[in-house]
Design an enzyme around this catalytic site. Sequence first.
Site, short mmCIF file in Angstrom:
data_model
loop_
_atom_site.label_atom_id
_atom_site.label_comp_id
_atom_site.label_asym_id
_atom_site.label_seq_id
_atom_site.Cartn_x
_atom_site.Cartn_y
_atom_site.Cartn_z
N ASP A 145 -1.71 -3.73 0.46
CA ASP A 145 -2.30 -4.59 -0.42
C ASP A 145 -1.41 -4.83 -1.58
O ASP A 145 -1.68 -5.09 -2.74
CB ASP A 145 -3.69 -4.18 -1.12
CG ASP A 145 -4.44 -5.05 -1.53
OD1 ASP A 145 -4.31 -6.46 -1.22
OD2 ASP A 145 -5.53 -5.01 -2.42
N ILE A 154 -5.50 10.62 15.26
CA ILE A 154 -5.80 12.00 14.64
C ILE A 154 -7.22 11.85 13.75
O ILE A 154 -7.74 10.88 13.47
CB ILE A 154 -4.76 12.15 13.52
CG1 ILE A 154 -4.59 11.19 12.41
CG2 ILE A 154 -3.36 12.32 14.11
CD1 ILE A 154 -3.71 11.38 11.31
N GLY A 177 2.14 6.93 17.84
CA GLY A 177 1.22 6.94 18.86
C GLY A 177 0.49 7.82 19.27
O GLY A 177 0.25 8.46 20.26
N VAL A 178 -0.44 8.26 18.08
CA VAL A 178 -1.22 9.39 18.10
C VAL A 178 -2.68 8.81 17.23
O VAL A 178 -2.47 8.18 16.42
CB VAL A 178 -1.19 10.81 17.60
CG1 VAL A 178 0.07 11.28 18.47
CG2 VAL A 178 -0.60 10.62 16.11
N HIS A 203 -4.17 -9.46 -1.24
CA HIS A 203 -5.41 -10.38 -1.23
C HIS A 203 -5.73 -11.41 -2.04
O HIS A 203 -6.32 -12.37 -2.01
CB HIS A 203 -6.42 -9.36 -0.90
CG HIS A 203 -7.06 -8.58 -2.39
ND1 HIS A 203 -6.56 -7.34 -2.67
CD2 HIS A 203 -7.77 -9.23 -3.37
CE1 HIS A 203 -7.25 -7.36 -3.92
NE2 HIS A 203 -7.91 -8.58 -4.21
N GLY A 205 -10.84 -10.45 -10.26
CA GLY A 205 -10.03 -11.28 -11.03
C GLY A 205 -9.08 -10.24 -11.87
O GLY A 205 -7.90 -10.58 -12.15
N ASN A 206 -9.48 -9.07 -11.70
CA ASN A 206 -8.50 -7.89 -12.17
C ASN A 206 -7.58 -7.39 -11.28
O ASN A 206 -6.42 -6.93 -11.56
CB ASN A 206 -9.21 -6.63 -12.79
CG ASN A 206 -9.74 -6.74 -14.15
OD1 ASN A 206 -11.04 -6.74 -14.34
ND2 ASN A 206 -8.83 -6.68 -14.93
N SER A 207 -7.65 -7.81 -9.89
CA SER A 207 -7.00 -7.60 -8.77
C SER A 207 -5.39 -7.89 -8.94
O SER A 207 -5.09 -9.07 -9.39
CB SER A 207 -7.50 -8.20 -7.52
OG SER A 207 -8.89 -7.53 -7.11
#
Length: 490
Positions: A162, A292, A289-290, A132, A231-233
């Site tokens: 991410d 849950i 394809g489930v 991001h 900003g820490n991301s």
Amino acid sequence: MIRFNFKALSACALSTALAATVSTVLLPMTPAVAQVRVLPDFTDLVEQVGPSVVNIRTLEKVSPRSAPGGQFDPDMLEFFRRFGLPIPNIPNGPRQSPPPGHGQQPNQEEQPRGVGSGFILTSDGMIMTNAHVVDGADEVIVTLTDKREFKAKIIGADKRSDVAVVKIEAAGLPAVKVGDVSRLKVGEWVMAIGSPFGLENSVTAGIVSAKQRDTGDYLPFIQTDVAINPGNSGGPLINMRGEVVGINSQIYSRSGGSMGISFSIPMDEAVRVSEQLRATGRVTRGRIGVQIEQVTKEVAETNGLGTPYGALVRGVETGGPADKAGVEAGDIIIKFDGKKVEKSSDLPRMVGGTKPGVKSNLTVFRRGASKDLTVTIAEIEAEKTAAKTPEKTPKESKMAQAMGLELSDLTDAVKKELKIKGGVQVNAASGAAARAGLRQGDVILSVANVAVASVAGFEKIVADLDKSKPVNILYRRGDWAQYTVIRFNP
């Protein structure tokens, strides 16, 4: 008659008291059980890891007329200017657009888009950060601690985890040491370095609050109380051995600032993602394809499982890998390739980490017994659109009305279109049925693990049920067969 000499007794008592006092004074002091622990010193870690942490700025090209400067509060703008922070979507003062043929398109200018952090993964310029941070950027600028700046190329970004990898043209850079996340313990001291609000090389510290925190389908996050802010991301989470054990990614906040709850991507997961990004520029994940959800105590009891564990299959994609393997809505997947599925969030990680095309073993619990199935893993793709709503043929049902349902039989044409042999159409849902998630257009296939052929059949099944206990319902919505539980007395 017995006579007591009170003077003698008083003297004796005084003598005993004095002896006790003297002996108490002469006894050595008992050492304290709890030991005082010295708080850690992070100075050596900062010197060791600090040079490997970078600041990342992103730019985007926008039209001058689209700059929304008028919508910002003047005090907020002054805060950004005073601390030298980039103002979101606002140019740093008036600029003249360059004429055609001079590098930029006419009526466009580069504006600060965001600020984040990252760290050097390899000495030849591979840098890891959050997806991001670089998402949507036209240009990525990396600043090292020695103030050198480089334009970075985005090698790849994976939104699901991410994680992103960018590359700068440099050599001999100080790369980080990657730590073993399995050795990380709750309560252990950790440190973060990053650029909160654009303030470069800021150091914060705290402890690991929890591990395996579920906030996403594919990542068991590390939770800490380290002060993390915008900003820490993308910056590193560092243990006391100077090793990177996570990437700071998310915060829990009501104000936009740190509230003592932050989440980091475990480094072992991030490395697996980065290896695929560096090799192919994208990440390949498996799917079966489930749909849950977590197995509750009620679901475990109604199915005879006993202890709640595994992943309850609420829906099966028609024609998907699980459908072809024989998985049914209402099944509880308890093992994948021989590994126990403790909770529902374990399954997407197990399947997602499996290479598409591989045949894997599934163990499902169905109607009181375990069953082994073989499924061929497919690659994650966009969801299919739902089939059109079946026709309605109204028919009264007293038992259904008690559950909040209005039902009708299906025509032969609709059964043929949906490729089913029986079932009843939901014309309306309210009360207990609506709370269970049923809605108009759904097709109920079974009740309490008994197939439903018609409204009359539905009435007979429900009439024999214990209304004090929840009942499981298998239904079809579009291309998906799904599973839910209705409670008559919520």
